[in-house]
Write a protein that holds these residues in place. Structure first.
Motif, PDB file in Angstrom:
ATOM      1  N   ILE A  59       1.591   6.878   8.947  1.00 39.84           N
ATOM      2  CA  ILE A  59       2.476   6.038   8.140  1.00 39.84           C
ATOM      3  C   ILE A  59       3.725   5.626   8.915  1.00 39.84           C
ATOM      4  CG2 ILE A  59       3.996   6.047   6.103  1.00 39.84           C
ATOM      5  CD1 ILE A  59       1.754   7.460   4.593  1.00 39.84           C
ATOM      6  N   PRO A  60       4.363   6.506   9.703  1.00 40.53           N
ATOM      7  CA  PRO A  60       5.535   6.061  10.474  1.00 40.53           C
ATOM      8  C   PRO A  60       5.234   4.899  11.428  1.00 40.53           C
ATOM      9  CG  PRO A  60       5.508   8.438  10.364  1.00 40.53           C
ATOM     10  CD  PRO A  60       4.206   7.983   9.794  1.00 40.53           C
ATOM     11  N   VAL A  61       4.063   4.919  12.060  1.00 41.83           N
ATOM     12  CA  VAL A  61       3.706   3.820  12.961  1.00 41.83           C
ATOM     13  C   VAL A  61       3.482   2.532  12.166  1.00 41.83           C
ATOM     14  CG1 VAL A  61       1.939   2.944  14.548  1.00 41.83           C
ATOM     15  CG2 VAL A  61       2.767   5.287  14.771  1.00 41.83           C
ATOM     16  N   ILE A  62       2.830   2.647  11.026  1.00 42.00           N
ATOM     17  CA  ILE A  62       2.625   1.465  10.182  1.00 42.00           C
ATOM     18  C   ILE A  62       3.969   0.889   9.752  1.00 42.00           C
ATOM     19  CG2 ILE A  62       1.722   0.647   7.962  1.00 42.00           C
ATOM     20  CD1 ILE A  62      -0.545   2.690   8.271  1.00 42.00           C
ATOM     21  N   GLU A  63       4.886   1.762   9.348  1.00 36.95           N
ATOM     22  CA  GLU A  63       6.220   1.303   8.948  1.00 36.95           C
ATOM     23  C   GLU A  63       6.940   0.623  10.109  1.00 36.95           C
ATOM     24  OE1 GLU A  63       7.903   4.224   5.546  1.00 36.95           O
ATOM     25  OE2 GLU A  63       7.495   5.218   7.453  1.00 36.95           O
ATOM     26  N   LYS A  65       5.549  -1.026  12.632  1.00 35.66           N
ATOM     27  CA  LYS A  65       4.956  -2.344  12.866  1.00 35.66           C
ATOM     28  C   LYS A  65       5.359  -3.332  11.774  1.00 35.66           C
ATOM     29  CE  LYS A  65       2.623  -1.015  16.515  1.00 35.66           C
ATOM     30  NZ  LYS A  65       3.043  -1.408  17.877  1.00 35.66           N
ATOM     31  N   ILE A  66       5.474  -2.854  10.535  1.00 36.14           N
ATOM     32  CA  ILE A  66       5.929  -3.719   9.444  1.00 36.14           C
ATOM     33  C   ILE A  66       7.309  -4.281   9.772  1.00 36.14           C
ATOM     34  CG2 ILE A  66       6.737  -3.755   7.043  1.00 36.14           C
ATOM     35  CD1 ILE A  66       4.515  -1.728   6.398  1.00 36.14           C
ATOM     36  N   ALA A  67       8.188  -3.402  10.223  1.00 34.03           N
ATOM     37  CA  ALA A  67       9.557  -3.818  10.536  1.00 34.03           C
ATOM     38  C   ALA A  67       9.604  -4.730  11.758  1.00 34.03           C
ATOM     39  CB  ALA A  67      10.425  -2.588  10.769  1.00 34.03           C
ATOM     40  N   LYS A  68       8.838  -4.396  12.770  1.00 33.18           N
ATOM     41  CA  LYS A  68       8.880  -5.152  14.031  1.00 33.18           C
ATOM     42  C   LYS A  68       8.320  -6.554  13.881  1.00 33.18           C
ATOM     43  CE  LYS A  68       7.503  -4.919  18.901  1.00 33.18           C
ATOM     44  NZ  LYS A  68       6.864  -4.091  19.954  1.00 33.18           N
ATOM     45  N   TYR A  69       7.233  -6.687  13.111  1.00 30.96           N
ATOM     46  CA  TYR A  69       6.529  -7.969  13.030  1.00 30.96           C
ATOM     47  C   TYR A  69       6.632  -8.638  11.663  1.00 30.96           C
ATOM     48  CZ  TYR A  69       4.500  -6.565  17.494  1.00 30.96           C
ATOM     49  OH  TYR A  69       4.326  -6.170  18.803  1.00 30.96           O
ATOM     50  N   ASP A  70       7.425  -8.074  10.767  1.00 29.91           N
ATOM     51  CA  ASP A  70       7.611  -8.654   9.432  1.00 29.91           C
ATOM     52  C   ASP A  70       6.258  -8.885   8.750  1.00 29.91           C
ATOM     53  OD1 ASP A  70       8.889  -9.722   7.204  1.00 29.91           O
ATOM     54  OD2 ASP A  70       8.900 -11.761   8.032  1.00 29.91           O
ATOM     55  N   LEU A  71       5.482  -7.837   8.628  1.00 26.06           N
ATOM     56  CA  LEU A  71       4.147  -7.925   8.039  1.00 26.06           C
ATOM     57  C   LEU A  71       4.232  -8.022   6.517  1.00 26.06           C
ATOM     58  CD1 LEU A  71       2.360  -5.180  10.176  1.00 26.06           C
ATOM     59  CD2 LEU A  71       2.463  -7.641  10.624  1.00 26.06           C
ATOM     60  N   GLN A  72       3.355  -8.827   5.950  1.00 25.82           N
ATOM     61  CA  GLN A  72       3.295  -8.968   4.491  1.00 25.82           C
ATOM     62  C   GLN A  72       2.091  -8.261   3.874  1.00 25.82           C
ATOM     63  OE1 GLN A  72       3.893 -12.210   6.301  1.00 25.82           O
ATOM     64  NE2 GLN A  72       5.984 -11.416   6.201  1.00 25.82           N
ATOM     65  N   GLU A  87       0.423   7.468  -0.728  1.00 22.35           N
ATOM     66  CA  GLU A  87       1.692   7.756  -0.063  1.00 22.35           C
ATOM     67  C   GLU A  87       2.243   6.509   0.622  1.00 22.35           C
ATOM     68  OE1 GLU A  87       3.628  10.684   3.374  1.00 22.35           O
ATOM     69  OE2 GLU A  87       1.527  10.920   2.784  1.00 22.35           O
ATOM     70  N   LEU A  88       1.373   5.768   1.287  1.00 20.79           N
ATOM     71  CA  LEU A  88       1.802   4.531   1.947  1.00 20.79           C
ATOM     72  C   LEU A  88       2.395   3.562   0.937  1.00 20.79           C
ATOM     73  CD1 LEU A  88       1.901   2.713   4.497  1.00 20.79           C
ATOM     74  CD2 LEU A  88      -0.407   1.924   3.873  1.00 20.79           C
ATOM     75  N   LYS A  89       1.738   3.453  -0.204  1.00 22.82           N
ATOM     76  CA  LYS A  89       2.187   2.526  -1.244  1.00 22.82           C
ATOM     77  C   LYS A  89       3.602   2.851  -1.721  1.00 22.82           C
ATOM     78  CE  LYS A  89       0.350   0.408  -5.484  1.00 22.82           C
ATOM     79  NZ  LYS A  89       0.044  -0.909  -4.879  1.00 22.82           N
ATOM     80  N   THR A  90       3.927   4.147  -1.750  1.00 24.68           N
ATOM     81  CA  THR A  90       5.259   4.553  -2.216  1.00 24.68           C
ATOM     82  C   THR A  90       6.336   4.353  -1.156  1.00 24.68           C
ATOM     83  OG1 THR A  90       5.011   6.861  -1.501  1.00 24.68           O
ATOM     84  CG2 THR A  90       4.237   6.295  -3.718  1.00 24.68           C
ATOM     85  N   LYS A  91       5.928   4.236   0.100  1.00 22.43           N
ATOM     86  CA  LYS A  91       6.905   4.189   1.186  1.00 22.43           C
ATOM     87  C   LYS A  91       7.214   2.789   1.695  1.00 22.43           C
ATOM     88  CE  LYS A  91       6.530   8.873   2.942  1.00 22.43           C
ATOM     89  NZ  LYS A  91       6.394   9.743   4.142  1.00 22.43           N
ATOM     90  N   ILE A  92       6.338   1.828   1.417  1.00 21.39           N
ATOM     91  CA  ILE A  92       6.584   0.467   1.898  1.00 21.39           C
ATOM     92  C   ILE A  92       7.060  -0.413   0.749  1.00 21.39           C
ATOM     93  CG2 ILE A  92       4.901   0.717   3.754  1.00 21.39           C
ATOM     94  CD1 ILE A  92       2.929  -0.938   2.110  1.00 21.39           C
ATOM     95  N   ASP A  93       7.581  -1.552   1.097  1.00 19.67           N
ATOM     96  CA  ASP A  93       8.048  -2.512   0.092  1.00 19.67           C
ATOM     97  C   ASP A  93       6.896  -2.846  -0.861  1.00 19.67           C
ATOM     98  OD1 ASP A  93       8.579  -5.228  -1.083  1.00 19.67           O
ATOM     99  OD2 ASP A  93      10.423  -5.032   0.087  1.00 19.67           O
ATOM    100  N   PRO A  94       7.137  -2.834  -2.172  1.00 19.55           N
ATOM    101  CA  PRO A  94       6.050  -3.091  -3.121  1.00 19.55           C
ATOM    102  C   PRO A  94       5.449  -4.485  -3.022  1.00 19.55           C
ATOM    103  CG  PRO A  94       8.189  -2.969  -4.238  1.00 19.55           C
ATOM    104  CD  PRO A  94       8.402  -2.474  -2.846  1.00 19.55           C
ATOM    105  N   SER A  95       6.146  -5.401  -2.349  1.00 19.11           N
ATOM    106  CA  SER A  95       5.602  -6.751  -2.194  1.00 19.11           C
ATOM    107  C   SER A  95       4.537  -6.817  -1.100  1.00 19.11           C
ATOM    108  CB  SER A  95       6.724  -7.741  -1.861  1.00 19.11           C
ATOM    109  OG  SER A  95       7.259  -7.490  -0.572  1.00 19.11           O
TER     110      SER A  95
END
Length: 209
Positions: A59-63, A65-72, A87-95
């Motif tokens: 999950i930290p690596v996914i987070e 990459k989300i921040a680095k590449y602005d993933l939707q 757990e991933l669902k609770t940690k990332i932006d709900p959008s």
């Protein structure tokens, strides 16, 4: 019906395909893939959702990459558990959308889907093969007649221009087919898309709406 073009790798090609305005563009963050993306993300039209494809990643690596590449959107292409998705669902932006991938063949057990319904936004069915994805072959879509869920899904696995015509028949059924995911059959080489073929794909899919 939406269209996702996956396995993007080269900035100029990303811009060329982006100018065609597919609904989703996929970027693979699995290092063993020939389409592994670790480059500069060019600016894309806001209407395109950037999808990060991960295989049994933390999950930290996914987070990161989300921040680095602005993933939707996040596509989970490994053996990620229900607990992991939750757990991933609770940690990332709900959008941010979560796709859970399942490798399908004639023996696929649809009962495994039920626990995932509450922890992801879409299912994605790919062909079961040696690799997590990008095997370039289709599975027998007739097994989808047994699909027990109302969860919208992506259809992937060796889809080329000819297969797009066959998918028309699926789109006429009550199955909640949300999007088509194309990759290897639309390439000049791994990661480099043929923009002419992609243009044809987008036209064919858009005329089905």
């Amino acid at each position: 019906m939406k269209l996702k073009i996956c396995g993007m790798k080269y900035p100029n090609n990303i811009l060329e395909v982006g100018s065609l305005l597919p609904d989703y563009m996929g970027f693979i963050f699995w290092e063993k893939s020939a389409r592994y993306f670790d480059g500069v993300m060019p600016d894309l039209p806001k209407s395109i959702k950037k999808v990060g494809v991960f295989v049994n990643e933390s999950i930290p690596v996914i987070e990161e990459k989300i921040a680095k590449y602005d993933l939707q959107a996040i596509q989970l292409h490994g053996q990620e558990s229900v607990a992991f998705c939750s757990e991933l669902k609770t940690k990332i932006d709900p959008s941010i959308e979560i796709f859970k991938v399942f490798s399908a063949d004639e023996n696929f057990d649809f009962s495994i889907l039920k626990p995932y319904e509450s922890v992801c936004d879409y299912f994605l069915f790919d062909t079961k093969g040696k690799l997590p994805g990008g095997n370039g072959t289709t599975f027998d879509w007739r097994i989808l007649e047994k699909y027990p869920s109302t969860k919208p899904f992506f259809l992937s696995g060796g889809i080329g221009i000819e297969e797009l015509d066959s998918i028309k028949e699926i789109s006429k059924t009550n199955l909640p087919l949300y999007a088509i995911d194309i990759n290897s059959k639309f390439e000049i080489e791994p990661g480099l898309k043929n923009t002419s073929l992609c243009t044809d794909a987008i036209y064919r899919v858009s005329t089905e709406n």
